[in-house]
Design a protein around this motif. Structure first.
Motif, short mmCIF file in Angstrom:
data_model
loop_
_atom_site.label_atom_id
_atom_site.label_comp_id
_atom_site.label_asym_id
_atom_site.label_seq_id
_atom_site.Cartn_x
_atom_site.Cartn_y
_atom_site.Cartn_z
N UNK A 1 -4.30 -120.79 58.71
CA UNK A 1 -4.49 -122.24 58.84
C UNK A 1 -4.36 -122.91 57.47
N UNK A 2 -4.98 -122.31 56.45
CA UNK A 2 -4.94 -122.89 55.10
C UNK A 2 -3.53 -122.93 54.53
N UNK A 3 -2.73 -121.93 54.85
CA UNK A 3 -1.34 -121.91 54.38
C UNK A 3 -0.51 -122.95 55.12
N UNK A 4 -0.72 -123.04 56.44
CA UNK A 4 0.12 -123.90 57.30
C UNK A 4 -0.05 -125.38 57.05
N UNK A 5 -1.20 -125.79 56.55
CA UNK A 5 -1.55 -127.21 56.59
C UNK A 5 -0.75 -128.09 55.64
N UNK A 6 -0.14 -127.50 54.61
CA UNK A 6 0.41 -128.34 53.54
C UNK A 6 1.80 -128.92 53.82
N UNK A 7 2.66 -128.18 54.50
CA UNK A 7 4.03 -128.68 54.70
C UNK A 7 4.69 -128.01 55.89
N UNK A 8 5.73 -128.65 56.45
CA UNK A 8 6.46 -128.02 57.57
C UNK A 8 7.06 -126.67 57.18
N UNK A 9 7.51 -126.56 55.92
CA UNK A 9 8.14 -125.31 55.48
C UNK A 9 7.15 -124.15 55.46
N UNK A 10 5.93 -124.43 54.97
CA UNK A 10 4.91 -123.38 54.94
C UNK A 10 4.47 -123.02 56.36
N UNK A 11 4.33 -124.03 57.21
CA UNK A 11 3.98 -123.76 58.61
C UNK A 11 5.05 -122.93 59.29
N UNK A 12 6.32 -123.23 58.96
CA UNK A 12 7.43 -122.49 59.54
C UNK A 12 7.40 -121.02 59.13
N UNK A 13 6.96 -120.77 57.91
CA UNK A 13 6.83 -119.38 57.43
C UNK A 13 5.83 -118.61 58.29
N UNK A 14 4.73 -119.28 58.62
CA UNK A 14 3.71 -118.65 59.47
C UNK A 14 4.27 -118.42 60.87
N UNK A 15 5.02 -119.40 61.38
CA UNK A 15 5.63 -119.27 62.72
C UNK A 15 6.64 -118.13 62.74
N UNK A 16 7.45 -118.05 61.70
CA UNK A 16 8.50 -117.01 61.62
C UNK A 16 7.91 -115.60 61.59
N UNK A 17 6.67 -115.51 61.15
CA UNK A 17 6.01 -114.19 61.12
C UNK A 17 5.42 -113.83 62.48
N UNK A 18 5.61 -114.72 63.47
CA UNK A 18 5.16 -114.42 64.83
C UNK A 18 3.71 -114.76 65.11
N UNK A 19 3.15 -115.68 64.30
CA UNK A 19 1.71 -115.96 64.42
C UNK A 19 1.33 -116.67 65.71
N UNK A 20 2.19 -117.59 66.19
CA UNK A 20 1.78 -118.47 67.30
C UNK A 20 1.37 -117.69 68.54
#
Length: 508
Positions: A192-211
């Motif tokens: 959550x802390x990584x994702x909150x700052x920008x779409x690019x960082x959130x996308x990194x979390x998504x790309x790792x299969x987190x959702x």
């Protein structure tokens, strides 16, 4: 001195060191002792003990430093200036699991206070070592490392990017799949802390299969885990339509609606926040929420709690209503207006009142039917009084003024408008009088009621500048009545009549 005596001296020295670090670690748990420990120079005394030959002394020294650094940023800075971080990072890779946990705790305690202190941790090469700890066999070590990485990432996008670049995200996603609840909580919080700052960082979390893994945990019985899972999904969904759609595609509806009835208030709040972040993007996403029963569920949630827990739900209703007439009507049909009216009247905090005012404005701004639904809930006098109250915050005044304008420009329900004629300032009054000028020419019953209620008399008392929009509206209203009626209700007319009576000479 015999060998036995030498050994006794060493044993005494070890006992003394052990007692010292244990006592300091114990004293550091109580805030009233912190300043005394600091003044005694305890940081400098603990630093060499991080290199002690006895593992237990090393671990306890690290624990004591962590507790001190956790207390305030001055002590955390003292850890940095004392050149303690490089030693911790070196030992983090080499020592046993107990020391690793204690060292990660120190890094977390230092990094939490400010971006500058977190950057100091990055600069000393701690991220690579913390990421290695995410692969440790011991869940406690993984948890301590996840916690430290999350505290570093939460400050800003640059520090989050550093955590990403160190390779933490795939391992954090693995951590949320571990059986240990505590580890899953902290790993979800770090994502959550990584994702909150920008779409690019959130996308990194998504790309790792987190959702997909996060979505599966929405119904976990552990409230603290649910809080973090919902928060992480919110931080991903907020950035863009694409990311919000990815969260929705993980089939979080209608499952997430059950969280709005959770006994834990933070679970409720985070669930409402997630729904709000999805609803705000497009009418299509809002419609999906409506179809899943989300609007009614959020209204029930707003009614069941108080204060800041209500806030995301209040705003969600405004976002849904803002998209279209049909979506605003869905909020009205689900009885959202009376609930927002309660929030507007009852909540003591200005920012919550402001959110309720904004949402009511979004509902009422579409058509006369929408505006009437808001007006009959007796919202307009409350909005006006909040706008005019000197103790209202600037933001509340701005929001209530905008809401009044939005609703008034569509409202043709005159009984709700009439009380405002007596209290409204000129900048609001023109919108009220404007609505009367639109309705009265076409409604004879309304014209009659307007006279009986004293509305026409009040309009004659308004001092408007010649040629102004307000004066035009007044002229339009006056043209709806015979000239003698208008004169009768004009200020000074009764005195003029009395004067005529006095001056009248009867014919004898």
């Amino acid at each position: 001195m015999s060998q036995r005596q030498v050994l006794q001296v060493f044993e005494q020295y070890q006992r003394a060191r052990t007692q010292f670090v244990q006592t300091v670690a114990e004293l550091a748990t109580r805030p009233q002792n912190i300043e005394t420990l600091q003044n005694a120079g305890v940081m400098a005394l603990l630093r060499p003990l991080l290199l002690d030959v006895v593992p237990n002394i090393q671990q306890t020294a690290a624990l004591a430093l962590g507790r001190l650094a956790n207390y305030n940023d001055d002590l955390a800075e003292a850890v940095v200036k004392g050149d303690i971080l490089p030693q911790l990072v070196y030992s983090l890779a080499e020592q046993n699991r107990f020391y690793k946990k204690a060292a990660a705790f120190v890094l977390r305690a230092v990094g939490k206070h400010s971006p500058q202190l977190a950057q100091a941790i990055v600069d000393c090469g701690a991220l690579d070592t913390l990421v290695i700890c995410l692969e440790d066999f011991d869940p406690g070590v993984k948890e301590a490392a996840s916690w430290a990485l999350g505290y570093i990432a939460r400050h800003n996008a640059e520090l989050s990017q550093a955590v990403v670049d160190a390779g933490a995200i795939p391992l954090l996603v693995l951590c949320i799949q571990e059986p240990e609840i505590a580890l899953r909580r902290i790993a979800a919080s770090a994502l959550s802390d990584v994702s909150k700052h920008s779409p690019e960082l959130a996308q990194t979390v998504v790309d790792a299969g987190a959702i997909a893994h996060l979505a599966q945990m929405i119904l976990n019985p552990d409230a603290k885990l649910k809080r973090q899972v919902l928060s992480a999904l919110s931080q991903i969904a907020k950035h863009s339509v694409d990311l919000a759609e990815m969260v929705v595609e993980a089939e979080i509806f209608p499952v997430v609606l059950t969280c709005l009835k959770d006994s834990d208030e933070y679970v409720k709040k985070n669930a409402a926040t997630l729904i709000r972040e999805i609803a705000r993007h497009t009418p299509e996403l809002s419609q999906l929420i409506v179809n899943a029963g989300g609007v009614a569920a959020v209204i029930d949630c707003v009614g069941s709690c108080k204060g800041n827990v209500r806030l995301p739900g209040i705003m969600m209703l405004g976002y849904v209503a803002a998209h279209s007439e049909n979506l605003a009507m869905a909020v009205i049909i689900s009885k959202g207006v009376p609930q927002l009216a309660v929030c507007l009247s009852e909540e003591p905090e200005d920012h919550i009142k402001a959110a309720a005012a904004w949402s009511l404005g979004q509902i009422g701004r579409h058509t006369p039917e929408h505006a009437r639904a808001v007006a009959v809930a007796n919202v307009l006098p409350v909005l006006l009084s909040l706008y005019m109250a000197t103790e209202s915050s600037e933001d509340l005044q701005v929001k209530t003024k905008k809401a009044l304008k939005n609703i008034l420009q569509k409202c043709t329900h005159l009984p709700a408008l009439e009380p405002l004629l007596h209290d409204a300032p000129p900048n609001i009054l023109k919108h009220i009088v404007g609505q009367f000028s639109k309705v009265l020419p076409h409604d004879s019953k309304a014209r009659r009621l307007f006279v009986i209620s004293g509305g026409l008399k009040k309009v004659q008392e308004i001092k408007a500048e010649a040629g102004s929009l307000l004066q035009d509206y007044i002229n339009t209203i006056n043209n709806c009545y015979p000239e003698e009626i208008v004169r009768y209700y004009s200020p000074g007319y009764s005195e003029a009549l009395l004067e005529r009576v006095e001056n009248y000479q009867p014919v004898l």
